[in-house]
Motif scaffolding. Structure first.
Motif, PDB file in Angstrom:
ATOM      1  N   ARG A 150      40.433  42.485  43.284  1.00  0.00           N
ATOM      2  CA  ARG A 150      39.967  41.557  43.815  1.00  0.00           C
ATOM      3  C   ARG A 150      39.373  41.933  44.911  1.00  0.00           C
ATOM      4  O   ARG A 150      38.374  41.772  45.825  1.00  0.00           O
ATOM      5  CB  ARG A 150      41.029  40.454  43.735  1.00  0.00           C
ATOM      6  N   GLY A 151      39.979  42.742  45.678  1.00  0.00           N
ATOM      7  CA  GLY A 151      39.140  42.441  46.818  1.00  0.00           C
ATOM      8  C   GLY A 151      38.270  43.899  46.749  1.00  0.00           C
ATOM      9  O   GLY A 151      36.932  43.823  47.373  1.00  0.00           O
ATOM     10  N   HIS A 152      37.611  45.017  45.262  1.00  0.00           N
ATOM     11  CA  HIS A 152      36.480  44.529  44.833  1.00  0.00           C
ATOM     12  C   HIS A 152      35.183  44.108  45.178  1.00  0.00           C
ATOM     13  O   HIS A 152      34.635  44.149  45.090  1.00  0.00           O
ATOM     14  CB  HIS A 152      36.567  46.008  43.620  1.00  0.00           C
ATOM     15  N   ILE A 153      35.820  42.722  43.848  1.00  0.00           N
ATOM     16  CA  ILE A 153      34.590  41.889  43.531  1.00  0.00           C
ATOM     17  C   ILE A 153      34.671  41.704  44.791  1.00  0.00           C
ATOM     18  O   ILE A 153      33.110  41.695  45.020  1.00  0.00           O
ATOM     19  CB  ILE A 153      35.563  41.089  42.862  1.00  0.00           C
ATOM     20  N   GLY A 154      35.106  41.046  46.027  1.00  0.00           N
ATOM     21  CA  GLY A 154      35.326  40.798  47.188  1.00  0.00           C
ATOM     22  C   GLY A 154      33.659  41.006  47.845  1.00  0.00           C
ATOM     23  O   GLY A 154      33.151  40.867  48.463  1.00  0.00           O
ATOM     24  N   SER A 155      34.237  42.463  47.949  1.00  0.00           N
ATOM     25  CA  SER A 155      33.694  43.470  48.560  1.00  0.00           C
ATOM     26  C   SER A 155      32.150  43.025  48.402  1.00  0.00           C
ATOM     27  O   SER A 155      31.001  43.709  48.821  1.00  0.00           O
ATOM     28  CB  SER A 155      34.022  44.817  49.389  1.00  0.00           C
ATOM     29  N   GLN A 156      31.775  43.902  46.867  1.00  0.00           N
ATOM     30  CA  GLN A 156      30.650  43.422  45.662  1.00  0.00           C
ATOM     31  C   GLN A 156      29.990  42.065  46.543  1.00  0.00           C
ATOM     32  O   GLN A 156      28.590  42.032  46.785  1.00  0.00           O
ATOM     33  CB  GLN A 156      30.667  43.873  44.625  1.00  0.00           C
ATOM     34  N   GLN A 157      30.743  41.443  46.277  1.00  0.00           N
ATOM     35  CA  GLN A 157      29.658  39.416  46.285  1.00  0.00           C
ATOM     36  C   GLN A 157      29.486  39.769  48.105  1.00  0.00           C
ATOM     37  O   GLN A 157      28.141  39.392  48.225  1.00  0.00           O
ATOM     38  CB  GLN A 157      30.945  39.185  46.070  1.00  0.00           C
ATOM     39  N   ARG A 158      29.997  39.941  48.727  1.00  0.00           N
ATOM     40  CA  ARG A 158      29.549  40.769  50.693  1.00  0.00           C
ATOM     41  C   ARG A 158      29.008  41.187  50.608  1.00  0.00           C
ATOM     42  O   ARG A 158      27.490  40.892  51.589  1.00  0.00           O
ATOM     43  CB  ARG A 158      30.895  40.998  50.931  1.00  0.00           C
ATOM     44  N   ILE A 159      29.122  42.358  49.812  1.00  0.00           N
ATOM     45  CA  ILE A 159      26.753  43.162  50.019  1.00  0.00           C
ATOM     46  C   ILE A 159      26.059  42.584  49.463  1.00  0.00           C
ATOM     47  O   ILE A 159      24.912  42.583  49.952  1.00  0.00           O
ATOM     48  CB  ILE A 159      27.263  44.577  49.584  1.00  0.00           C
ATOM     49  N   VAL A 160      26.175  42.076  48.162  1.00  0.00           N
ATOM     50  CA  VAL A 160      25.673  41.242  47.844  1.00  0.00           C
ATOM     51  C   VAL A 160      24.766  39.960  48.533  1.00  0.00           C
ATOM     52  O   VAL A 160      23.423  39.783  49.125  1.00  0.00           O
ATOM     53  CB  VAL A 160      25.792  40.626  46.356  1.00  0.00           C
ATOM     54  N   GLU A 161      25.499  39.091  49.137  1.00  0.00           N
ATOM     55  CA  GLU A 161      24.699  38.169  49.862  1.00  0.00           C
ATOM     56  C   GLU A 161      23.990  38.505  51.792  1.00  0.00           C
ATOM     57  O   GLU A 161      23.673  38.248  51.876  1.00  0.00           O
ATOM     58  CB  GLU A 161      26.526  37.377  50.653  1.00  0.00           C
ATOM     59  N   LEU A 162      25.040  39.625  51.798  1.00  0.00           N
ATOM     60  CA  LEU A 162      24.155  40.259  52.626  1.00  0.00           C
ATOM     61  C   LEU A 162      22.660  40.647  52.941  1.00  0.00           C
ATOM     62  O   LEU A 162      21.745  40.286  53.506  1.00  0.00           O
ATOM     63  CB  LEU A 162      25.501  41.356  54.013  1.00  0.00           C
ATOM     64  N   ILE A 163      22.025  41.593  51.583  1.00  0.00           N
ATOM     65  CA  ILE A 163      21.272  42.147  51.559  1.00  0.00           C
ATOM     66  C   ILE A 163      20.034  40.766  50.864  1.00  0.00           C
ATOM     67  O   ILE A 163      19.075  41.162  50.711  1.00  0.00           O
ATOM     68  CB  ILE A 163      21.284  43.601  50.038  1.00  0.00           C
ATOM     69  N   SER A 164      21.249  40.109  50.127  1.00  0.00           N
ATOM     70  CA  SER A 164      20.692  38.414  48.915  1.00  0.00           C
ATOM     71  C   SER A 164      19.936  37.507  50.065  1.00  0.00           C
ATOM     72  O   SER A 164      19.370  36.634  49.608  1.00  0.00           O
ATOM     73  CB  SER A 164      20.310  38.441  48.044  1.00  0.00           C
ATOM     74  N   ALA A 165      20.219  37.094  50.484  1.00  0.00           N
ATOM     75  CA  ALA A 165      20.875  35.507  51.123  1.00  0.00           C
ATOM     76  C   ALA A 165      20.373  35.265  53.065  1.00  0.00           C
ATOM     77  O   ALA A 165      20.622  36.371  53.721  1.00  0.00           O
ATOM     78  CB  ALA A 165      22.224  35.136  51.000  1.00  0.00           C
ATOM     79  N   ASN A 166      20.095  35.063  53.205  1.00  0.00           N
ATOM     80  CA  ASN A 166      19.905  34.662  54.156  1.00  0.00           C
ATOM     81  C   ASN A 166      20.985  34.027  55.725  1.00  0.00           C
ATOM     82  O   ASN A 166      21.817  33.808  54.994  1.00  0.00           O
ATOM     83  CB  ASN A 166      18.588  33.191  54.638  1.00  0.00           C
ATOM     84  N   ALA A 167      20.432  34.048  56.967  1.00  0.00           N
ATOM     85  CA  ALA A 167      21.735  33.679  58.179  1.00  0.00           C
ATOM     86  C   ALA A 167      22.071  32.602  56.776  1.00  0.00           C
ATOM     87  O   ALA A 167      23.295  32.465  57.616  1.00  0.00           O
ATOM     88  CB  ALA A 167      21.205  34.197  59.563  1.00  0.00           C
ATOM     89  N   LYS A 168      21.318  31.346  57.669  1.00  0.00           N
ATOM     90  CA  LYS A 168      21.922  30.229  57.439  1.00  0.00           C
ATOM     91  C   LYS A 168      23.255  29.801  55.676  1.00  0.00           C
ATOM     92  O   LYS A 168      23.814  29.328  56.111  1.00  0.00           O
ATOM     93  CB  LYS A 168      20.755  28.813  56.937  1.00  0.00           C
TER      94      LYS A 168
END
Length: 189
Positions: A132-150
């Motif tokens: 679960r931690g690994h999945i959460g970390s991957q999701q956070r990385i994807v958000e940091l590289i693909s989602a805007n600040a808002k």
């Protein structure tokens, strides 16, 4: 009360007899930290992994230029630590600091290994938590590289609204990878 909370946390994944839970608890120690205390300091040995009973922690990485980056927050019922350093028994690569007076259950690597040997089903619990931690970390990385600040702000707010009441905006901005000024604009938008 703390033991009931911890048992409920564990039993969301596996069931334990009273004897098994007693064995589990014998491998943990309870520690209290004041606001601003460090549980882990970068460069020092990492003796424990932590489960938060009460309070709030921040895991932070310092880059080569000395800038601090918030990697994670940990509230009640969450696990946190510098896992690279803990499992490799190497110096800490990050710092873990209490943002509030905090109570944690601590476990050493030796206790972790002994527990997994004497209570094999706990290995499944730790595997589930790691996955679960690994999945959460991957999701956070994807958000940091693909989602805007808002988008990152909105996701964090929807997932953890209480965090915004407990954490200074400068730390929220660091976690989101934005400046304090950008966060201020998002808060007023």
């Amino acid at each position: 009360m703390m033991e009931q909370l911890f048992r409920a946390h564990i039993e969301r994944v596996i069931r334990l007899t009273d004897e098994e839970f007693g064995l589990l608890m014998s491998h943990f120690s309870l520690k209290n930290f004041k606001r601003r205390d460090f549980l882990i300091r970068k460069g020092e040995s990492v003796k424990y992994t932590f489960w938060v009973v009460s309070g709030l922690l921040k895991l932070e990485h310092e880059d080569a230029s000395g800038k601090q980056h918030v990697v994670a927050f940990a509230m009640e019922d969450w696990w946190e630590g510098d896992y690279y350093a803990f499992y490799n028994q190497s110096p800490a690569t990050m710092s873990l600091q209490a943002l509030e007076d905090t109570q944690v259950l601590c476990m050493t690597l030796q206790d972790y290994n002994a527990l997994c040997t004497t209570l094999p089903k706990i290995t499944y619990f730790f595997l589930e938590k790691a996955n679960r931690g690994h999945i959460g970390s991957q999701q956070r990385i994807v958000e940091l590289i693909s989602a805007n600040a808002k988008e990152r702000y909105d996701k964090l707010l929807s997932r953890y609204p209480a965090l915004f009441q407990r954490v200074p905006h400068t730390l929220i901005a660091s976690y989101l990878g934005v400046t304090r000024e950008t966060l201020s604009r998002l808060l007023t938008a």
